[in-house]
Motif scaffolding. Structure first.
Motif, PDB file in Angstrom:
ATOM      1  N   PRO A 128       3.304 -29.786 -14.305  1.00  0.00           N
ATOM      2  CA  PRO A 128       3.216 -29.774 -12.836  1.00  0.00           C
ATOM      3  C   PRO A 128       2.593 -31.053 -12.273  1.00  0.00           C
ATOM      4  O   PRO A 128       3.021 -31.547 -11.236  1.00  0.00           O
ATOM      5  N   TYR A 129       1.603 -31.585 -12.981  1.00  0.00           N
ATOM      6  CA  TYR A 129       0.984 -32.826 -12.518  1.00  0.00           C
ATOM      7  C   TYR A 129       1.966 -33.982 -12.565  1.00  0.00           C
ATOM      8  O   TYR A 129       2.047 -34.786 -11.627  1.00  0.00           O
ATOM      9  N   GLU A 130       2.741 -34.089 -13.662  1.00  0.00           N
ATOM     10  CA  GLU A 130       3.732 -35.164 -13.751  1.00  0.00           C
ATOM     11  C   GLU A 130       4.799 -35.026 -12.662  1.00  0.00           C
ATOM     12  O   GLU A 130       5.233 -36.028 -12.085  1.00  0.00           O
ATOM     13  N   MET A 131       5.216 -33.799 -12.388  1.00  0.00           N
ATOM     14  CA  MET A 131       6.179 -33.586 -11.315  1.00  0.00           C
ATOM     15  C   MET A 131       5.579 -33.977  -9.971  1.00  0.00           C
ATOM     16  O   MET A 131       6.241 -34.605  -9.138  1.00  0.00           O
ATOM     17  N   PHE A 132       4.314 -33.617  -9.766  1.00  0.00           N
ATOM     18  CA  PHE A 132       3.619 -33.988  -8.534  1.00  0.00           C
ATOM     19  C   PHE A 132       3.610 -35.505  -8.373  1.00  0.00           C
ATOM     20  O   PHE A 132       3.946 -36.034  -7.307  1.00  0.00           O
ATOM     21  N   GLN A 133       3.241 -36.212  -9.434  1.00  0.00           N
ATOM     22  CA  GLN A 133       3.170 -37.671  -9.361  1.00  0.00           C
ATOM     23  C   GLN A 133       4.550 -38.292  -9.141  1.00  0.00           C
ATOM     24  O   GLN A 133       4.684 -39.282  -8.420  1.00  0.00           O
ATOM     25  N   TYR A 134       5.555 -37.703  -9.760  1.00  0.00           N
ATOM     26  CA  TYR A 134       6.918 -38.216  -9.571  1.00  0.00           C
ATOM     27  C   TYR A 134       7.326 -38.118  -8.105  1.00  0.00           C
ATOM     28  O   TYR A 134       7.837 -39.085  -7.515  1.00  0.00           O
ATOM     29  N   MET A 135       7.086 -36.967  -7.491  1.00  0.00           N
ATOM     30  CA  MET A 135       7.455 -36.787  -6.083  1.00  0.00           C
ATOM     31  C   MET A 135       6.533 -37.605  -5.175  1.00  0.00           C
ATOM     32  O   MET A 135       6.962 -38.100  -4.131  1.00  0.00           O
ATOM     33  N   ARG A 136       5.296 -37.748  -5.584  1.00  0.00           N
ATOM     34  CA  ARG A 136       4.330 -38.515  -4.781  1.00  0.00           C
ATOM     35  C   ARG A 136       4.711 -39.991  -4.703  1.00  0.00           C
ATOM     36  O   ARG A 136       4.364 -40.680  -3.742  1.00  0.00           O
ATOM     37  N   ALA A 157      -6.175 -32.433  -8.969  1.00  0.00           N
ATOM     38  CA  ALA A 157      -6.290 -33.444 -10.019  1.00  0.00           C
ATOM     39  C   ALA A 157      -5.897 -34.817  -9.506  1.00  0.00           C
ATOM     40  O   ALA A 157      -6.554 -35.821  -9.810  1.00  0.00           O
ATOM     41  N   ALA A 158      -4.809 -34.877  -8.735  1.00  0.00           N
ATOM     42  CA  ALA A 158      -4.345 -36.157  -8.204  1.00  0.00           C
ATOM     43  C   ALA A 158      -5.388 -36.778  -7.283  1.00  0.00           C
ATOM     44  O   ALA A 158      -5.669 -37.979  -7.347  1.00  0.00           O
ATOM     45  N   ARG A 159      -6.001 -35.957  -6.417  1.00  0.00           N
ATOM     46  CA  ARG A 159      -7.014 -36.476  -5.495  1.00  0.00           C
ATOM     47  C   ARG A 159      -8.265 -36.908  -6.247  1.00  0.00           C
ATOM     48  O   ARG A 159      -8.877 -37.934  -5.928  1.00  0.00           O
ATOM     49  N   SER A 211      -9.682 -40.761  -6.464  1.00  0.00           N
ATOM     50  CA  SER A 211     -11.009 -41.105  -5.968  1.00  0.00           C
ATOM     51  C   SER A 211     -11.943 -41.548  -7.077  1.00  0.00           C
ATOM     52  O   SER A 211     -13.095 -41.900  -6.824  1.00  0.00           O
ATOM     53  N   GLY A 212     -11.455 -41.491  -8.348  1.00  0.00           N
ATOM     54  CA  GLY A 212     -12.255 -41.958  -9.463  1.00  0.00           C
ATOM     55  C   GLY A 212     -13.151 -40.906 -10.084  1.00  0.00           C
ATOM     56  O   GLY A 212     -13.988 -41.211 -10.918  1.00  0.00           O
ATOM     57  N   LYS A 213     -12.981 -39.631  -9.683  1.00  0.00           N
ATOM     58  CA  LYS A 213     -13.826 -38.579 -10.239  1.00  0.00           C
ATOM     59  C   LYS A 213     -13.376 -38.143 -11.627  1.00  0.00           C
ATOM     60  O   LYS A 213     -14.118 -37.498 -12.352  1.00  0.00           O
ATOM     61  N   GLY A 214     -12.103 -38.458 -11.959  1.00  0.00           N
ATOM     62  CA  GLY A 214     -11.666 -38.294 -13.326  1.00  0.00           C
ATOM     63  C   GLY A 214     -11.399 -36.890 -13.820  1.00  0.00           C
ATOM     64  O   GLY A 214     -11.659 -36.590 -14.969  1.00  0.00           O
ATOM     65  N   ASP A 215     -10.899 -35.989 -13.003  1.00  0.00           N
ATOM     66  CA  ASP A 215     -10.507 -34.662 -13.469  1.00  0.00           C
ATOM     67  C   ASP A 215      -9.273 -34.796 -14.370  1.00  0.00           C
ATOM     68  O   ASP A 215      -8.214 -35.187 -13.926  1.00  0.00           O
ATOM     69  N   GLU A 216      -9.455 -34.463 -15.675  1.00  0.00           N
ATOM     70  CA  GLU A 216      -8.384 -34.673 -16.643  1.00  0.00           C
ATOM     71  C   GLU A 216      -7.546 -33.419 -16.896  1.00  0.00           C
ATOM     72  O   GLU A 216      -6.630 -33.444 -17.709  1.00  0.00           O
TER      73      GLU A 216
END
Length: 416
Positions: A255-263, A324-326, A330-335
């Protein structure tokens, strides 16, 4: 999944036009009236060439969902039979021949994924597989009853065949695909009451074949409609990333990769994708898509990414991907939702350029070199500007490193 949204139009036809799906239809005015006044059973076909649907299939899925929301009844046709041949439309080469076992497995995967998008309760939608009738066809009878209705000269004028011939050849194997797809429509018209076939613009010739076959064999009225293929502003089919296809299966594309792709879509595609890939109101899509300020554009892209992931994976996964993206931005690093590759120490490429390419952050070492020289790459928040930088076990913290490309692309590499 039982999904409804507030209808903005009296007729789904108007919605398909206004949101940019519609391209052309047979007997357009008559079809528009029928869609306004009757419940129409329609079908879209999906050849089972992989074990998951992709983002590129979302146009067909969204059209089916919208049609169902207006009371029409979708039939999702799995191509367990036609996949044995492969549609030559839009291709310059022959598809790889697949085994029946592999096709059956892929079709089962499609069946499970469609449950997320369509309501199959109480006959509101149907799933069929054309292997149930195509595999038992008798060759001579089929040629006599169906093949006799198709003129070779007319077929060769169709782009699906003309382009293949120009590219160097077309087998009789593939040449028969139009006949089989046309027969699918005739079969479902007879047995299931299907009167409308819908598909991408590259399917127009095949759809017309089915409409004409029904008219000749049943003296019946059937209709065809095509919608625009999901392409980017550069004319590339939507659903491809640096690592390949963007899959609906979260084991293949998170889901994160899909989010980044659309983003990361092109600014020029923003309004179109909001209209076609989300259920946000039309006016809101156009407002978001017309943004000119950089901050507003970024917010609109974030909205697009969130809505697509919510559609495919549900609200909880969309919330996680957004968070996670936010946090990463912002540099908080949620992996927790970050794309991850595990590599054994013995297989670890020493060069940063090779590692970036291997995990899919770049398409080539040359691209990686350029980005590193421009200062666009960091490892564990330390900027790397030397293209010759070597990746060794010593730089791994808790057996992992995080490579950041630009402001929005992160990838975690773990030592297996």
């Amino acid at each position: 999944m039982k999904f409804t949204y507030e209808k903005e139009y009296d007729n789904v036809f108007d919605e398909l036009v206004d949101r940019g799906y519609y391209e052309q239809a047979t007997n357009e005015e008559e079809l528009k009236k029928i869609l306004a006044n009757d419940s129409v059973k329609f079908y879209c076909g999906f050849d089972a060439t992989a074990d998951s649907l992709t983002v590129g299939h979302l146009i067909q899925i969204m059209v089916m969902m919208r049609m169902q929301n207006y009371g029409h009844k979708p039939v999702a046709l799995l191509g367990g039979g036609t996949t044995l041949i492969g549609d030559p439309s839009g291709r310059s080469d022959m598809r790889q021949v697949m085994t029946v076992e592999r096709i059956d497995h892929n079709a089962d995967c499609f069946y499970k994924q469609f449950q997320r998008f369509l309501d199959f309760s109480d006959g509101k939608a149907t799933m069929l597989n054309n292997k149930d009738w195509l595999l038992d066809l008798k060759f001579l009878e089929f040629l006599r009853d169906v093949g006799s209705e198709f003129l070779v000269g007319e077929m060769l004028k169709k782009d699906a065949y003309k382009n293949r011939l120009a590219a160097g050849g077309l087998t009789f194997f593939e040449f028969s695909y139009m006949l089989l797809q046309s027969y699918d429509f005739l079969k479902m018209y007879r047995d299931n009451g299907v009167t409308l076939e819908m598909g991408g613009s590259d399917q127009w010739s095949n759809i017309i074949g089915g409409v004409d076959l029904i008219k000749k064999h049943e003296d019946g009225k059937a209709y065809g409609m095509t919608f625009s293929l999901l392409t980017t502003a550069d004319g590339v089919k939507m659903g491809k990333s640096q690592k390949g296809a963007v899959w609906i299966d979260e084991e293949k594309t998170s889901p994160y990769e899909m989010f980044q792709y659309m983003r990361n879509v092109d600014d020029r595609d923003l309004e179109k994708f909001l209209l076609q890939l989300t259920f946000l109101p039309t006016a809101e899509c156009k407002k978001l898509g017309s943004a000119t300020d950089a901050a507003e554009i970024n917010k609109a892209k974030e909205t697009l990414a969130y809505e697509v992931v919510k559609l495919v994976h549900g609200k909880d996964k969309a919330d996680e991907a957004l968070s996670a993206a936010r946090a990463l931005f912002s540099g908080k690093g949620d992996e927790s939702a970050m794309p991850t590759t595990q590599i054994s120490a013995s297989d670890l490429p020493k060069g940063l350029l090779a590692l970036m390419t291997e995990v899919g952050l770049t398409k080539s070492n040359g691209e990686a070199r350029r980005i590193v020289k421009q200062g666009g790459v960091s490892i564990n928040d330390e900027k790397i500007t030397d293209p010759a930088f070597e990746v060794t076990e010593e730089i791994f913290e808790d057996n992992r490193i995080i490579i950041k490309k630009g402001k929005k692309n992160f990838h975690k590499v773990e030592l297996a």
